[in-house]
Design an enzyme around this catalytic site. Structure first.
Site, PDB file in Angstrom:
ATOM      1  N   GLY A  85     -29.075  38.146  38.221  1.00 31.43           N
ATOM      2  CA  GLY A  85     -28.782  38.024  39.644  1.00 31.43           C
ATOM      3  C   GLY A  85     -27.540  38.812  40.016  1.00 31.43           C
TER       4      GLY A  85
ATOM      5  NE  ARG B  36     -12.288  55.526  40.634  1.00 29.53           N
ATOM      6  CZ  ARG B  36     -11.837  55.555  41.872  1.00 29.53           C
ATOM      7  NH1 ARG B  36     -10.750  54.876  42.201  1.00 29.53           N
ATOM      8  NH2 ARG B  36     -12.455  56.259  42.800  1.00 29.53           N
TER       9      ARG B  36
ATOM     10  NE  ARG C  24     -36.248  37.148  37.404  1.00 26.96           N
ATOM     11  CZ  ARG C  24     -35.319  36.329  36.927  1.00 26.96           C
ATOM     12  NH1 ARG C  24     -35.007  36.380  35.643  1.00 26.96           N
ATOM     13  NH2 ARG C  24     -34.712  35.468  37.723  1.00 26.96           N
TER      14      ARG C  24
ATOM     15  CB  ILE D  40     -22.364  33.213  42.828  1.00 27.40           C
ATOM     16  CG1 ILE D  40     -23.744  32.557  42.896  1.00 27.40           C
ATOM     17  CG2 ILE D  40     -22.386  34.626  43.353  1.00 27.40           C
ATOM     18  CD1 ILE D  40     -24.217  32.290  44.316  1.00 27.40           C
TER      19      ILE D  40
ATOM     20  NE  ARG E 143     -28.744  16.706  65.538  1.00 24.56           N
ATOM     21  CZ  ARG E 143     -29.157  17.746  66.251  1.00 24.56           C
ATOM     22  NH1 ARG E 143     -28.674  18.949  66.011  1.00 24.56           N
ATOM     23  NH2 ARG E 143     -30.055  17.578  67.206  1.00 24.56           N
TER      24      ARG E 143
ATOM     25  N   GLY F 160     -26.586  26.448  42.374  1.00 27.43           N
ATOM     26  CA  GLY F 160     -26.050  25.742  41.219  1.00 27.43           C
ATOM     27  C   GLY F 160     -27.148  24.942  40.555  1.00 27.43           C
TER      28      GLY F 160
ATOM     29  CD  GLU G  89     -17.612  13.666  55.828  1.00 27.60           C
ATOM     30  OE1 GLU G  89     -16.498  13.830  56.379  1.00 27.60           O
ATOM     31  OE2 GLU G  89     -18.499  14.555  55.832  1.00 27.60           O
TER      32      GLU G  89
ATOM     33  CD  GLU H 286     -30.138  26.482  43.089  1.00 26.98           C
ATOM     34  OE1 GLU H 286     -31.263  26.675  43.575  1.00 26.98           O
ATOM     35  OE2 GLU H 286     -29.395  27.396  42.698  1.00 26.98           O
TER      36      GLU H 286
ATOM     37  CD  GLN I 253     -25.062  29.273  48.288  1.00 28.82           C
ATOM     38  OE1 GLN I 253     -24.395  28.539  47.568  1.00 28.82           O
ATOM     39  NE2 GLN I 253     -26.363  29.096  48.460  1.00 28.82           N
TER      40      GLN I 253
END
Length: 328
Positions: free
Chosen positions: A15, A29, A76, A131, A167, A175, A192, A227, A260
């Site tokens: 990824g 460089r 891949r 990430i 709401r 993740g 929260e 996730e 993300q």
């Protein structure tokens, strides 16, 4: 410095993540600084098999340090998982005169590099780019800091509408196997509740927490969910469960997804990529192979690739404690 190597190949695999281009730039460089040729390999291991190479010099990496994604692309390669595919890749590297590889990617990319080294004794160095920050041996992977800032910015915007409409928002972040993004961004954005794979909060505790929030006078709430969290089959089923048990809540779901991974890398990621690129090339020139360059206590160091692959990045237990306290 031995300087026996005269040409180094660089590729990005797996990824994409912000900071990969900055790492490519640093590798190219650093090679130029030490009078070493550098070859970019397009589309990762598949490009190695197909001989998709390009000579790279200092000017070929102008104006890429600020760009997300990877100019060398990623793909891949099922063929590289076969001995025949790796044989083709090796033949192409030898034909091109490439004598060592810098692989920028995650554990799958490092597994391929380790296998390739074992079969052909080909020098390889890894730079962690993902990430998710789920690579053992480094406190930060390329792209992690940028992703955190992206997620916090998104949650700040979501909170505006959550507050306006009283709401509850479930915000799913990347993740699959690690909750680093959810935990850090959740704390940074004032969530929260934070649900991560490493900690099974449980449905009953989640409901209890939301009830307490409501009773304490909170008119809106943000729950950040990695996730890979195990509390429900997916975030939408979790939404339905909460609505059926707490009908006073108007629940919405926001899945941040691949946004993300995108965007201009943060200053931290640009500096990290620059440091890791220099260390990777200079380690190869010193005759070091089969290691990953990473960051520990703000010092660049080396971790054997086999440990980087098999080791498990641990969640920060102190941050979990902090989260429990300040989400009260």
């Amino acid at each position: 410095m031995q300087k026996l190597i005269k040409k180094i190949g660089v590729l990005t695999s797996g990824g994409d993540s912000p900071g990969m281009n900055a790492a490519i730039r640093s590798v190219v460089r650093t090679c130029a600084y030490h009078n070493i040729e550098c070859v970019g390999i397009y589309r990762g291991y598949q490009g190695m098999i197909e001989g998709d190479f390009i000579e790279m010099g200092p000017r070929s990496v102008n104006n890429i340090i600020n760009k997300g994604g990877t100019i060398l692309k990623s793909a891949r390669s099922a063929e590289f998982r076969t001995p025949e595919g790796r044989k083709k890749a090796h033949e192409n590297l030898v034909k091109e005169g490439i004598e060592a590889l810098v692989v920028i990617g995650g554990d799958g990319s490092f597994t391929g590099a380790l296998m390739f080294n074992a079969e052909y004794n080909f020098p390889v160095m890894g730079i962690p780019g993902t990430i998710d920050n789920d690579i053992y041996g480094t406190s930060h992977t390329l792209g992690y800091d940028t992703a955190l800032n992206t997620v916090v910015d998104c949650i700040d915007k979501i909170r505006d509408t959550a507050s306006s409409h009283n709401r509850l928002f479930f915000v799913e972040v990347m993740g699959r196997d690690a909750g680093h993004i959810a935990l850090n961004a959740g704390i940074g954005a004032g969530a929260e509740e934070i649900l991560i794979p490493e900690e099974d909060l449980g449905l009953d505790r989640l409901l209890e927490s939301l009830q307490k929030s409501k009773a304490s006078g909170k008119s809106s709430s943000i729950v950040v969910i990695a996730e890979g969290d195990k509390i429900g089959k997916n975030v939408f089923e979790l939404k339905d469960y909460v609505e059926s048990n707490l009908p006073e809540y108007d629940v919405r779901v926001s899945v941040l997804g691949h946004m993300q991974r995108g965007g201009s890398p943060s200053c931290f990621d640009r500096v990290l990529a620059s440091r890791l690129g220099v260390k990777a090339v200079e380690s190869l020139l010193d005759g070091v192979s089969n290691f990953m360059v990473g960051l520990k206590n703000d010092t660049v160091n080396l971790t054997p690739l086999v440990q980087a692959i098999k080791g498990k990045s641990e969640i920060d237990r102190e941050l979990l404690r902090v989260s429990d306290i300040i989400t009260t």
